[in-house]
Scaffold this motif. Structure first.
Motif, PDB file in Angstrom:
ATOM      1  N   TYR A   1       0.846  -1.178   0.000  1.00  0.00           N
ATOM      2  CA  TYR A   1       0.000   0.000   0.000  1.00  0.00           C
ATOM      3  C   TYR A   1       0.891   1.241   0.000  1.00  0.00           C
ATOM      4  CZ  TYR A   1      -3.189  -3.536   1.880  1.00  0.00           C
ATOM      5  OH  TYR A   1      -3.920  -4.686   2.093  1.00  0.00           O
ATOM      6  N   ALA A   2       0.502   2.252  -0.759  1.00  0.00           N
ATOM      7  CA  ALA A   2       1.249   3.515  -0.777  1.00  0.00           C
ATOM      8  C   ALA A   2       0.277   4.660  -0.991  1.00  0.00           C
ATOM      9  CB  ALA A   2       2.298   3.502  -1.891  1.00  0.00           C
ATOM     10  N   ILE A   3       0.576   5.795  -0.356  1.00  0.00           N
ATOM     11  CA  ILE A   3      -0.256   6.983  -0.516  1.00  0.00           C
ATOM     12  C   ILE A   3       0.615   8.220  -0.357  1.00  0.00           C
ATOM     13  CG2 ILE A   3      -0.878   7.058   1.942  1.00  0.00           C
ATOM     14  CD1 ILE A   3      -3.670   8.044   1.028  1.00  0.00           C
ATOM     15  N   TYR A   4       0.282   9.286  -1.074  1.00  0.00           N
ATOM     16  CA  TYR A   4       0.993  10.552  -0.922  1.00  0.00           C
ATOM     17  C   TYR A   4       0.030  11.701  -1.198  1.00  0.00           C
ATOM     18  CZ  TYR A   4       1.138  11.995  -5.807  1.00  0.00           C
ATOM     19  OH  TYR A   4       0.772  12.431  -7.058  1.00  0.00           O
ATOM     20  N   ALA A   5       0.370  12.877  -0.690  1.00  0.00           N
ATOM     21  CA  ALA A   5      -0.421  14.082  -0.946  1.00  0.00           C
ATOM     22  C   ALA A   5       0.415  15.298  -0.585  1.00  0.00           C
ATOM     23  CB  ALA A   5      -1.723  14.070  -0.151  1.00  0.00           C
ATOM     24  N   GLY A   6       0.067  16.430  -1.186  1.00  0.00           N
ATOM     25  CA  GLY A   6       0.752  17.664  -0.858  1.00  0.00           C
ATOM     26  C   GLY A   6       0.399  18.781  -1.818  1.00  0.00           C
ATOM     27  N   PRO A   7       0.688  20.031  -1.433  1.00  0.00           N
ATOM     28  CA  PRO A   7       0.392  21.192  -2.281  1.00  0.00           C
ATOM     29  C   PRO A   7       1.555  21.525  -3.208  1.00  0.00           C
ATOM     30  CG  PRO A   7       1.130  21.941  -0.137  1.00  0.00           C
ATOM     31  CD  PRO A   7       1.145  20.438  -0.086  1.00  0.00           C
ATOM     32  N   THR A   8       1.238  22.081  -4.356  1.00  0.00           N
ATOM     33  CA  THR A   8       2.212  22.690  -5.256  1.00  0.00           C
ATOM     34  C   THR A   8       1.706  24.066  -5.649  1.00  0.00           C
ATOM     35  OG1 THR A   8       1.197  21.778  -7.260  1.00  0.00           O
ATOM     36  CG2 THR A   8       2.869  20.427  -6.187  1.00  0.00           C
ATOM     37  N   PHE A   9       2.623  24.982  -5.934  1.00  0.00           N
ATOM     38  CA  PHE A   9       2.181  26.319  -6.321  1.00  0.00           C
ATOM     39  C   PHE A   9       3.139  26.882  -7.367  1.00  0.00           C
ATOM     40  CE2 PHE A   9       5.246  27.157  -2.981  1.00  0.00           C
ATOM     41  CZ  PHE A   9       5.953  28.255  -3.445  1.00  0.00           C
ATOM     42  N   GLY A  10       2.641  27.820  -8.139  1.00  0.00           N
ATOM     43  CA  GLY A  10       3.450  28.511  -9.124  1.00  0.00           C
ATOM     44  C   GLY A  10       2.888  29.894  -9.397  1.00  0.00           C
ATOM     45  N   SER A  11       3.750  30.909  -9.348  1.00  0.00           N
ATOM     46  CA  SER A  11       3.310  32.272  -9.562  1.00  0.00           C
ATOM     47  C   SER A  11       4.483  33.088 -10.093  1.00  0.00           C
ATOM     48  CB  SER A  11       2.781  32.869  -8.248  1.00  0.00           C
ATOM     49  OG  SER A  11       2.215  34.143  -8.459  1.00  0.00           O
ATOM     50  N   HIS A  12       4.293  34.425 -10.191  1.00  0.00           N
ATOM     51  CA  HIS A  12       5.342  35.325 -10.669  1.00  0.00           C
ATOM     52  C   HIS A  12       5.450  36.543  -9.762  1.00  0.00           C
ATOM     53  CE1 HIS A  12       4.920  32.983 -14.391  1.00  0.00           C
ATOM     54  NE2 HIS A  12       6.131  33.432 -14.691  1.00  0.00           N
ATOM     55  N   ILE A  13       6.667  36.976  -9.574  1.00  0.00           N
ATOM     56  CA  ILE A  13       6.947  38.265  -8.937  1.00  0.00           C
ATOM     57  C   ILE A  13       7.703  39.094  -9.965  1.00  0.00           C
ATOM     58  CG2 ILE A  13       8.072  39.458  -7.029  1.00  0.00           C
ATOM     59  CD1 ILE A  13       7.818  36.913  -5.392  1.00  0.00           C
ATOM     60  N   GLY A  14       6.997  39.928 -10.677  1.00  0.00           N
ATOM     61  CA  GLY A  14       7.593  40.627 -11.805  1.00  0.00           C
ATOM     62  C   GLY A  14       7.994  39.612 -12.867  1.00  0.00           C
ATOM     63  N   PRO A  15       9.244  39.678 -13.351  1.00  0.00           N
ATOM     64  CA  PRO A  15       9.672  38.722 -14.381  1.00  0.00           C
ATOM     65  C   PRO A  15      10.137  37.387 -13.817  1.00  0.00           C
ATOM     66  CG  PRO A  15      11.438  40.274 -13.931  1.00  0.00           C
ATOM     67  CD  PRO A  15      10.273  40.716 -13.090  1.00  0.00           C
ATOM     68  N   VAL A  16      10.147  37.249 -12.496  1.00  0.00           N
ATOM     69  CA  VAL A  16      10.676  36.040 -11.857  1.00  0.00           C
ATOM     70  C   VAL A  16       9.549  35.070 -11.534  1.00  0.00           C
ATOM     71  CG1 VAL A  16      11.977  35.110  -9.909  1.00  0.00           C
ATOM     72  CG2 VAL A  16      12.598  37.347 -10.873  1.00  0.00           C
TER      73      VAL A  16
END
Length: 530
Positions: free
Chosen positions: A136-151
């Motif tokens: 048995y195996a299970i996983y979970a978690g958040p991911t995010f992606g955004s910009h601060i100006g050109p970065v």
């Protein structure tokens, strides 16, 4: 190299969900079947009944992508030669977009696998199969992606848990156990800053960092790694770029001493797992603290095709990784991946699970080869992924994992088919602490091939076929190669909510320079869907 590995682990596997493909479907079912298995080599015939209940669910919208397929089966034998058994098999992948920059991802797996590499194919239900464990195996978690100006700013966190039941029958080759994995908890956190080429500078720059940890209960083994990396991307053509990177990593793997009796034999519990010596100490199995580097190319001739290859020095020796993806259309997808990394069983399985798309083909094979090999993507999505590199065998000891996987998934009208193949190598990283514990430098190798085809004969009738071939070579004990090949076919006929099916399969299992065993299996049953 780390940058590519971390991004893949936390951000791939999402299926394409066009407006026309949005759907919601949840189907629970019950099932009964009668199975006959015949050992043609030893002239032995067994029959048993299976009772099963399960659910298939698929939700694909703009914000929610979930697919799950789970089945519980009770196998009932008719005499003492065949033990009754409970079998759980299932796969789930989900991605829920909470807000524009934030997505929650998760996955789960239930299947049977080899407790070590010396056993027969785990998919074969016949008889009292040796060296097979429920996993048995299970996983979970958040991911995010955004910009601060050109970065660009991205990151994520993942928690995973893996549990393996001890096998009831040990290896048929040596009659002894290896280190019997129990469970582990894995964590991974990463973040990166990215500046695209041509925005501020003519080159693209990525700065990334990560922390990973895996705690296994067997001998209290701990894997902990800290990483940092800088990458530069230089476009030389509109579709081609050169890339180079340098990174720092600190990896330490340690465990407690095993307990030995007066005769020098390892003390194990009823499940065959090693016991910790209360007067022992924590020993370092592997330690790397230093820089690594690589260079490569990135080729993107169009939005549907990407090739990325990197080569350099890592872990004190040559290392190469790469990936190729090709989405020819909504009906054809190809994925090839080459990998190299220091792994534990729990971490490798969790990573393999993240790379399965959120829309996959659950298969219709009634003879038990689901979710312990290659999983193919559904129409309009990613190609899929093979779990063979992780499931080739279960081991508590950490290892360096290298290999390559290739998967293709195709849909043509009423027909869909897939093909997966790969090679996996494990070089173990464990100090010699006494008999029964894997010794540093020993290697396991596996080669695998799997294919399937499904054809819809009419609106109520379908037929499918599955084939597989595996070859395994273990460095533990005698250098014995184990091979197994097989083929199955199933005919399904639907009558409203009731589905009748019949399956037949043939299998061959053997060892180098030993007599092989050939068997056939037939199944007849029915399913009622609610």
């Amino acid at each position: 190299m780390m940058r590519k590995t971390l991004i893949i682990a936390l951000g791939t596997g999402l299926a394409v969900t066009p407006v026309a493909a949005r759907e919601r479907q949840i189907t629970p079912y019950i099932e009964v079947a009668q199975v006959l298995t015949a050992d043609l080599t030893n002239d032995d015939v067994l029959t048993y009944t299976t009772l099963a209940a399960g659910i298939d669910a698929n939700v694909q919208t703009r914000r929610v992508q979930v697919q799950a397929s789970y089945r519980y089966e009770r196998r009932i034998g008719y005499d003492d030669r065949l033990a009754d058994a409970d079998i759980h098999s299932g796969l789930a992948r989900a991605a829920v977009r909470v807000a524009a920059p934030l997505t929650i991802e998760g996955g789960a797996l239930a299947t049977r696998t080899r407790s070590d590499i010396r056993g027969a194919a785990p998919g074969v239900l016949q008889g009292n199969v040796a060296n097979i464990s429920q996993l048995y195996a299970i996983y979970a978690g958040p991911t995010f992606g955004s910009h601060i100006g050109p970065v660009g700013v991205s990151g994520g966190y993942r928690f995973g848990y893996t549990k393996v039941q001890a096998p009831s029958i040990v290896s048929p080759i040596t009659g002894e156990r290896r280190d019997v994995f129990d469970d582990s908890r894995s964590q991974q956190a990463q973040a990166s800053l990215n500046l695209k080429s041509g925005t501020v500078l003519p080159v693209g720059i990525t700065l990334s960092g990560a922390w990973v940890r895996d705690d296994a209960s067997q001998l209290a083994q701990v894997y902990e790694g800290k990483y940092g990396r800088l990458d530069v991307l230089y476009p030389v053509l509109p579709t081609l770029a050169l890339t180079a990177g340098v990174g720092y990593e600190n990896i330490e793997i340690s465990r407690r001493d095993a307990l030995f009796d007066a005769a020098g034999q390892a003390v194990v519990n009823a499940q065959g797992r090693f016991q910790i010596d209360p007067n022992g100490q924590r020993r370092i199995d592997y330690n790397f603290d230093g820089l690594y580097y690589d260079a490569g190319v990135v080729w993107r001739p169009n939005q549907r095709t990407q090739l990325e290859v990197h080569a350099g020095e890592r872990y004190g020796s040559f290392s190469a990784v790469g990936s190729f993806t090709y989405q020819a259309s909504k009906t054809v997808a190809v994925r090839v991946s080459g990998y190299d990394g220091i792994q534990t069983f729990g971490r490798q399985l969790q990573t393999s699970l993240t790379e399965i798309p959120t829309a996959f083909n659950p298969g219709t094979n009634q003879l038990g080869q689901n979710f312990n090999g290659c999983v193919f993507g559904a129409q309009g999505g990613a190609a899929g992924n093979c779990l063979n590199s992780a499931l080739q065998s279960v081991s508590t000891s950490a290892f360096r994992s290298r290999g390559v996987d290739a998967v293709i998934s195709v849909t043509r009208g009423r027909t869909n088919f897939g093909l997966g193949a790969g090679y996996a190598n494990r070089r173990y990283l464990a100090s010699n602490a006494g008999p029964g514990i894997i010794i540093e430098g020993l290697e396991d190798e596996s080669y695998y091939l799997q294919g399937y085809i499904n054809h819809q004969l009419d609106t109520r009738t379908s037929i499918d076929a599955n084939v597989f071939a595996n070859y395994f070579l273990s460095g533990f004990g005698p250098q014995v190669g184990v091979y197994n090949i097989g083929a199955t076919t199933t005919l399904n006929r639907r009558f409203g909510r009731f589905n009748a099916f019949g399956s037949v399969g043939i299998y061959n299992f053997g060892q180098d320079q030993q007599r092989s065993i050939t068997s056939i299996q037939a199944l007849l049953g029915g399913r009622y869907s609610f």
